[in-house]
Design an enzyme around this catalytic site. Structure first.
Site, short mmCIF file in Angstrom:
data_model
loop_
_atom_site.label_atom_id
_atom_site.label_comp_id
_atom_site.label_asym_id
_atom_site.label_seq_id
_atom_site.Cartn_x
_atom_site.Cartn_y
_atom_site.Cartn_z
N LYS A 159 8.17 -38.57 20.74
CA LYS A 159 7.61 -37.48 21.53
C LYS A 159 8.09 -37.60 23.00
CE LYS A 159 3.39 -36.95 18.70
NZ LYS A 159 1.93 -37.18 18.70
N ASN A 191 0.83 -40.56 22.31
CA ASN A 191 0.96 -41.74 21.44
C ASN A 191 2.38 -41.97 20.96
OD1 ASN A 191 1.03 -39.55 19.77
ND2 ASN A 191 -0.79 -40.08 18.57
N HIS A 205 5.52 -39.18 16.36
CA HIS A 205 4.95 -38.45 15.23
C HIS A 205 5.60 -38.99 13.97
CE1 HIS A 205 3.75 -35.21 12.51
NE2 HIS A 205 4.99 -35.29 12.04
N GLU A 219 8.05 -30.97 6.55
CA GLU A 219 8.55 -31.27 7.90
C GLU A 219 10.06 -31.54 7.91
OE1 GLU A 219 4.36 -32.86 9.83
OE2 GLU A 219 5.96 -34.32 9.50
N1 UDP Z 1 -4.35 -35.47 18.92
C1 UDP Z 1 -5.09 -35.36 20.10
N2 UDP Z 1 -6.45 -35.47 20.04
C2 UDP Z 1 -7.12 -35.66 18.88
C3 UDP Z 1 -6.37 -35.78 17.69
C4 UDP Z 1 -4.98 -35.68 17.74
O1 UDP Z 1 -4.51 -35.18 21.15
O2 UDP Z 1 -8.37 -35.76 18.90
C5 UDP Z 1 -2.87 -35.33 18.98
C6 UDP Z 1 -2.13 -36.68 18.92
O3 UDP Z 1 -0.98 -36.59 19.77
C7 UDP Z 1 -1.73 -36.75 17.46
C8 UDP Z 1 -1.44 -35.30 17.13
O4 UDP Z 1 -2.43 -34.58 17.88
O5 UDP Z 1 -0.63 -37.60 17.25
C9 UDP Z 1 -1.55 -34.92 15.68
O6 UDP Z 1 -2.79 -35.34 15.18
P1 UDP Z 1 -2.91 -36.09 13.77
O7 UDP Z 1 -4.36 -36.19 13.44
O8 UDP Z 1 -2.05 -35.41 12.76
O9 UDP Z 1 -2.38 -37.56 14.10
P2 UDP Z 1 -1.02 -38.32 13.69
O10 UDP Z 1 -0.65 -37.84 12.30
O11 UDP Z 1 0.00 -37.95 14.73
O12 UDP Z 1 -1.36 -39.77 13.72
MG MG Z 2 -0.53 -35.96 11.46
#
Ligand code: UDP
Ligand code: MG
Length: 159
Positions: free
Chosen positions: A10, A123, A126, A137
């Site tokens: 990211k 974080n 992705h 994806e």
């Molecule tokens: N995210 C956020 N706040 C939240 C949950 C998710 O900002 O409460 C963001 C974070 O950058 C995350 C992305 O949204 O990586 C996608 O969320 P997901 O639950 O799919 O997490 P991931 O699969 O990336 O671990």
């Molecule tokens: Mg996710």
């Protein structure tokens, strides 16, 4: 099962100069990078990629974050690659991510801090969450001619 999965470095990961560190971790695990490119996404593309999150309260912050700079996108192939890559990446919230994972080693922000700032959780990475998500994806991010079939040296030689 041999799978392909999407990994994005990211904008925060690119700006931190972690492209090499991240790709190294997948390569050293024996996984194969079969496609890689740097891209800048726009709000429309963000809505396609994060379609499942559009109605969530963090979506706008997430869109702002994901369009804020270039991203390095790659397709990684290997045995049960979706699960293995998620393990290398670590859990969503860097504060709670295990040490030894990418999110646990290079970030420490929390949901609380991100919410307080009205921002997305930054974080670094992705990674597709499951096999169905990975198939969608891979097709969204890469065309067939951007994906390459080749053998790693450990596949060519009996070591
Ligand atoms: N995210 C956020 N706040 C939240 C949950 C998710 O900002 O409460 C963001 C974070 O950058 C995350 C992305 O949204 O990586 C996608 O969320 P997901 O639950 O799919 O997490 P991931 O699969 O990336 O671990
Ligand atoms: Mg996710």
């Amino acid at each position: 099962m041999i799978e392909q999965t999407l990994v994005l470095i990211k904008p925060d990961g690119v700006k931190r100069g972690l492209i090499g560190e991240v790709t190294k971790r997948f390569e050293l695990r024996g996984l194969k990078i079969v496609g890689i490119k740097m891209v800048r996404v726009d709000p429309d593309f963000s809505k396609k990629h994060y379609a499942a999150h559009i109605d969530k309260k963090f979506y706008l912050g997430l869109e702002k974050f994901i369009i804020s700079g270039p991203i390095v996108a790659m397709i990684i192939e290997g045995i049960d690659a979706v699960e293995v890559v998620r393990k290398i990446v670590g859990s969503t919230e860097p504060k709670g991510a295990d040490v030894g994972t990418i999110r646990g080693d290079y970030a420490h922000t929390s949901y609380g801090h991100a919410d307080e700032q009205g921002k997305a959780i930054e974080n670094l990475i992705h990674a597709s969450g499951n096999s169905d998500e990975a198939k969608q994806e891979v097709a969204l991010w890469f065309s067939i001619d951007e994906l390459h079939s080749y053998k790693l040296s450990h596949e060519e030689h009996t070591l």
